[in-house]
Each structure stands twice: as C-alpha cells, then as structure tokens.
Design a protein around this motif. Structure first.
Motif, PDB file in Angstrom:
ATOM      1  N   VAL A 178       3.341   1.861  -5.108  1.00 55.59           N
ATOM      2  CA  VAL A 178       3.851   1.937  -3.732  1.00 55.59           C
ATOM      3  C   VAL A 178       4.844   0.816  -3.433  1.00 55.59           C
ATOM      4  CG1 VAL A 178       1.756   3.070  -2.896  1.00 55.59           C
ATOM      5  CG2 VAL A 178       1.942   0.587  -2.736  1.00 55.59           C
TER       6      VAL A 178
ATOM      7  N   ARG B 144       1.909   6.950  -0.659  1.00 61.02           N
ATOM      8  CA  ARG B 144       0.496   6.615  -0.810  1.00 61.02           C
ATOM      9  C   ARG B 144      -0.270   7.777  -1.439  1.00 61.02           C
ATOM     10  NH1 ARG B 144      -0.801   4.330   5.256  1.00 61.02           N
ATOM     11  NH2 ARG B 144       0.432   2.397   5.172  1.00 61.02           N
TER      12      ARG B 144
ATOM     13  N   SER C 144      -7.969   3.402  -1.449  1.00 54.25           N
ATOM     14  CA  SER C 144      -7.717   3.277  -0.014  1.00 54.25           C
ATOM     15  C   SER C 144      -8.023   1.876   0.509  1.00 54.25           C
ATOM     16  CB  SER C 144      -8.540   4.315   0.758  1.00 54.25           C
ATOM     17  OG  SER C 144      -9.925   4.122   0.563  1.00 54.25           O
TER      18      SER C 144
ATOM     19  N   ILE D 121      -4.989  -0.111  -0.104  1.00 52.68           N
ATOM     20  CA  ILE D 121      -4.011   0.212   0.942  1.00 52.68           C
ATOM     21  C   ILE D 121      -4.363  -0.512   2.238  1.00 52.68           C
ATOM     22  CG2 ILE D 121      -3.090   2.072   2.384  1.00 52.68           C
ATOM     23  CD1 ILE D 121      -2.044   2.126  -0.483  1.00 52.68           C
TER      24      ILE D 121
ATOM     25  N   SER E 178      -6.245  10.091  -1.283  1.00 47.51           N
ATOM     26  CA  SER E 178      -4.870  10.564  -1.123  1.00 47.51           C
ATOM     27  C   SER E 178      -4.663  11.281   0.212  1.00 47.51           C
ATOM     28  CB  SER E 178      -4.486  11.498  -2.276  1.00 47.51           C
ATOM     29  OG  SER E 178      -5.163  12.741  -2.193  1.00 47.51           O
TER      30      SER E 178
END
Length: 620
Positions: free
Chosen positions: A48, A59, A365, A368, A576
């Motif tokens: 990313v 993402r 996640s 992220i 995702s």
C-alpha cells in the motif's frame, strides 16, 4: 555423516529443566520465525506504500494477497508432513525447507515484481517442508514423557515468538525507514533464515536417531550399538476384550510395528494410491460445484487478484480440505481409538480456525489500523518516553535470549562448536542492528513509530508470559488439564482483545480514511490476543503430538496447519472488505465481528468438552 550420527547429551544436562536438544530447535525455529514475521510485517505496508511502479496497491488488493500468501503458507505443511513421514525424514525436510525459504527471501530483496512473486512462492513451498516437521521433532523428543510435552511446546513456542519479536522489530524499522528501505527489511529476513539453516545442520547430531529417514536409521544403529533404543508406543486402542493396543503393539528399533510375538503388523491398508485418487476426484468435483456457487454469490470482480481470491480460493479450500480429510479417515488400518483421536484433532483444528481467522488481522486490518488510524507521530516530549520504553522493550528480551544462548553453549559447545559459533555470530549481528536502531532513535528529537512496531507486543508478551503458562499447565488442577477448556479460554480472551479495539475505534466516523487514535488500544488488544494465543497454539501442538498415531504424526501436524490455511485466507479475505464494512457499520463494528464470533466459538467448545474428553480416550 558425523553431524547426523552422534549420541544424545548426558540426560542430567538440561537447560531450565528441559533437554538441550529442545533449545537447538528453539533457536532454529526462532530464526525461521524471524524471517517469516519480518517479511510479513512489511508485506501489506510495502504494497500500500510503493509496491511496483507509480501506483501503490489498494487496501483490498493488498489484504487479498496477504490472505492468499499466509493461507498457502499453512496449506503446504500438509504435503510436507506426508513427504517427511514417508520419504525424507523430519530433519531432511527441515533442512530442505530452510534452504528454499532462504532463496525466497533473497528473491524478495530485489523489489522486482516477478522476483517478488517468485519469492512468495518459494516461501510457501519451503515453509511446507519446515513447519510441521520441526514441530514433529519436538514431539518425538518427549515421546516417552507426555506429561512434559505441554511445557516443552510452550518453551518452544517462546522461541517462535522470540524470533517474531526480533524480526518484526528490526525488519519493520529498517524496512520502513526512508534511509534504508524495504530491500533491507526483506534482506534481513533472508540472512537470518540462512543462519537458522546452518545452525540446525551442524547441530542435528544432538537428536540421535530422531528425525532420520528410515534409510539412515540402520546406519545410526550400526554406529551406536549401545545407544538407548528410542522406543515408542502406538496410541491405545480398545479391543473387544477391554485390552488396549498399547499392550500388543510396540514401535521397536527398526521402525516397524510388531505384536508381542515379534510378528510384523501392517501399518497401512495397502490402498493409499486408490484412496488418494478417489478422494482427489471427490474434492475436485466439490471444487467445481463450489466455484459456480461462489461465482454467483460474489459477482464480478475488478481484477485478476480479486477474481482468484474471491472466486477460486474458497472452492479450492473446501474441495481440498474435504478430499484430504476423507482420505485420512477412510484408512482402514486406523483402530477405533486411533480414529476417535484423529477426529478429536480435526475438531481442535476446526475451532482453531476461528482463533487464527481473527488473530491474523494483526498482519492485515490491524496493520491498516496502525498505519492510517493510530497516532504514531511523537513530539519531543512523547518521543523521549517512547525511546526509553523501546530501549527496555528491546534490550531486556535480547539479553534474556543471549543468556539462554550461553546456557546452550555451556552444554553443547564442545561437540557442536561450529553450530554454536554460527549461532553466536547471529547474536552479534542482532546486537549491532539493535544498537544502530536505538542510536538513531535517540539522536532524533521527534520520530514516527513504524506501523509494524506494534506487532512486537504479541511476541514480547509471549516471551514474558510463556514460562508462567508452562508452569500453569503442569499444575494439578483438574478442569485446567482439559484441552478443550484451554482452547475455549484462548478464544474468549482473543474476543475480549477485539472488543477493546472496537471500543478504541468507536470515535472514528463511519467511512473515515484516517484518524489519530491512541496507541493504547492496539497495545491492550495485543495483550489479550497473546494471552489467548498461549492457551491455544502451544497447547494445540502438544495435543497433536499426543493424539496422533506415531506413524502419522507428520501428517496430523499437516492437518493441524491446514486449519491455519483456512483461517489465514479467510482472515485476509474478511480484512479485504474493511472499507465497505466500515462504511456500513463503522470501523468499531468491523472489529466487533472479530470479538463476537471467537467468544461464541469458545462457549460452544466448553459445551462439547465432555464429548471431546471421551473421543481423546484418556489423553488429558
């Protein structure tokens, strides 16, 4: 070969009450996990951030590839276990797997697109040979001491997480640094994988005949005629007269199964080939049917990666798992108690899917969340506090590991000097890298914490709590000795961790692309995730080694890791969808999903624990 045909150290020599051979495996696994987690912590951030070309990945695409990669990393152990059981032997499989993974990390260090994908493929193949078989060697070291297995696997698991801690700490720092770059992070992973390979190769004589292929066992026995026979017993199986298989079958020195009179007993039904073909066809038919169902439900996708992830992977998983389990359970050579215990391994594996599905959000996640939603920029005042905390968090664990290294040196250096020198050299490199990192951090007035840094807390907490859990499992507390209860505790603790993270994300507006949430929420979540992991993962490895028939131990570790295959892919696939789910129910609602489902699974597992106890036939 001298390194393969030497005797075990004196039984009185031990490290913290455990066999020195366990710590050879401890450090080998430590460097392999350094390489795996060091690369994994960079994978999503790399994709990313820059990836290949001018446009970074979305993402959704990055998390889809993450799920595919981490899924297949745990699929190939099924094949690696079979190859080791029947052909290679566990030690050869570990060596070959480590070599292939070294090549994979080297390929990724070039940051060239085709080399990047080749590297991922090599890592998947190499891990399949390495992962189940080093765990099998641990189990065989304690084959005649089942009461010590939970503690041994917990110490071994501490080695796993020591490697993860160092890999995440150093690869994320050097890889995410603008001064160094991702090639340094990927390259470090490869260097330490190579060190692990060399150290294991030159120290493998410490295992005696454990892990050798059948063709080399006779050579060992000829070279060591007075060595103590590493006899093992097959799992007990109740017969009509109430006697057990344990009273009739003994695994004797030549590796064959014989009855009391010395007559050989068949270890298979002679139909492995036809059964494999039959169940392979059944699995393929299921894949085709599931493909059309999934294609209809999922609808059209934007690119080839999403098509493969959402259309092809679910049918591949369902078809291969059904075919593989059908092939195992249709083996007519399994006695009834063996079959029941195999079923119990399958049930453990089913519930562990829910654990790893949620837990593996750490590299997806949750990364992220750390990258885009956590306040990682520190001013001069807060940076000072961070520097001191990071100094302690870094130096103390490395000092503890160095102390363990010297304990191993004291016992094994004379016989395995080259392996020990390689291991010592690796620690010199680690101390240099740690010193450079800490110096650069202390000379900067303000700094930005790498997104991957938060993942060190999982490994750090394991290093801190693993000895306490190892002692806890040895306590004579009846309800605590039951495997399903331990698993349920792990699932519930994991769910609590995600509930904390959901609470921390509650203030983030629905659909927000960025935020600045306190670091506390991630750190607290990792604490509960780690406590849950200590209840499940090392205990699960121990139970597989106890429950699996000796002749199928590598294969059954493969079954256990297939659960990780399913869970890792499902975790990446679910991750995702973070953006559409966050838009619908908020980021807090997204993480709440990972709280509710594991807790519910834990409650169900407690409910069936009585039935599981019967299926395990006396294994606590």
């Amino acid at each position: 070969m001298a390194t393969r045909l030497t005797t075990l150290p004196n039984a009185e020599q031990n490290i913290f009450g455990q066999k020195p051979a366990l710590f050879v495996l401890f450090f080998t696994e430590m460097w392999e996990r350094f390489s795996y987690y060091g690369m994994r912590v960079l994978l999503v951030v790399f994709l990313v951030d820059i990836a290949f070309g001018e446009t970074p990945w979305s993402r959704a695409d990055a998390l889809a590839l993450y799920g595919i990669y981490t899924g297949f990393v745990y699929f190939t152990p099924m094949i690696g276990g079979i190859l080791a059981d029947k052909y290679l032997g566990y030690r050869n499989a570990v060596i070959l797997g480590a070599f292939i993974m070294t090549l994979g990390h080297a390929a990724m260090a070039f940051e060239i697109e085709y080399a990047f994908y080749l590297g991922l493929l090599l890592l998947i193949i190499g891990n399949g040979l390495f992962k189940p078989n080093i765990s099998s060697i641990v189990g065989q070291l304690y084959q005649n001491e089942p009461e010590r297995k939970d503690g041994a696997y917990t110490i071994f698991y501490m080695g796993i997480n020591a490697g993860a801690f160092l890999g995440i700490l150093l690869c994320s720092y050097y890889g995410e640094s603008a001064e160094y770059g991702y090639s340094y992070g990927f390259g470090l992973a490869g260097i330490f994988m190579l060190i692990g390979l060399i150290q294991f190769y030159f120290a493998q004589g410490i295992f005696g005949r454990i892990g050798l292929p059948p063709s080399e066992m006779a050579a060992y026995d000829d070279a060591n005629p007075n060595a103590t026979t590493q006899s093992t017993r097959e799992a007990a199986a109740v017969e009509p007269d109430g006697a057990t298989l344990d009273a009739h079958l003994t695994k004797i020195q030549d590796g064959g199964v014989h009855d009391e009179a010395g007559h050989p007993v068949s270890e298979g039904d002679g139909q492995d080939g036809p059964r494999a073909i039959r169940w392979g066809i059944i699995g393929a038919v299921i894949m085709v049917v599931m493909y059309f169902i999934v294609q209809y439900v999922a609808g059209p996708q934007d690119n080839a990666l999403q098509v493969f992830s959402r259309h092809f992977m679910p049918p591949i998983i369902i078809g291969s798992v059904v075919g593989f389990l059908g092939w195992i359970l249709s083996d007519t050579s399994l006695y009834q108690v063996e079959r029941d215990r195999v079923w119990s391994i399958i049930v453990f594996s089913f519930f562990i899917v829910f654990f790893w599905w949620a837990f593996e959000q750490a590299g997806g996640s949750m990364t992220i969340f750390a990258l885009d939603y956590t306040d990682r920029t520190l001013d001069a005042e807060n940076a000072g506090t961070f520097k001191i905390a990071n100094l302690l968090l870094t130096v103390i664990p490395v000092m503890v590991l160095t102390y363990v290294l010297f304990k191993l040196f004291a016992i094994t250096f004379k016989k395995y000097s080259l392996a020990n020198l390689v291991l010592g050299f690796a620690f010199v490199i680690v101390w240099i890298l740690v010193g450079i990192m800490l110096y650069e951090q202390f000379t900067n007035e303000s700094l930005e914490v790498p997104a991957g840094w938060f993942q060190i807390f999982n490994s750090l907490f394991i290093i801190c709590f693993a000895p306490a859990f190892a002692k806890l499992w040895e306590q004579r507390i009846s309800w605590l000795k039951r495997g399903p209860v331990k698993f349920a505790m792990g699932l519930i603790l994991l769910g609590i961790g995600f509930a904390i993270l959901a609470l921390g994300a509650a203030g983030i507006p629905d659909g927000a692309e960025t935020a600045s949430v306190s670091m506390f929420w991630l750190i607290a979540a990792y604490l509960f995730h780690t406590l849950g992991e200590l209840c499940i993962s090392p205990v699960g490895l121990s139970y597989v080694s106890k429950l699996a028939p000796v002749r199928l131990i590598g294969l059954m570790f493969g079954v256990f890791f297939v659960a990780n295959f399913v869970a890792n892919f499902a975790g990446g696939l679910t991750g995702s969808y973070i953006e559409p789910i966050a838009e619908a129910v908020g980021l807090s609602g997204f993480f709440l999903i990972f709280a509710i489902i594991p807790i519910a699974a834990g409650i169900i597992f407690i409910a069936i624990s009585g039935w599981m106890k019967k299926m395990m036939h006396g294994i606590d």
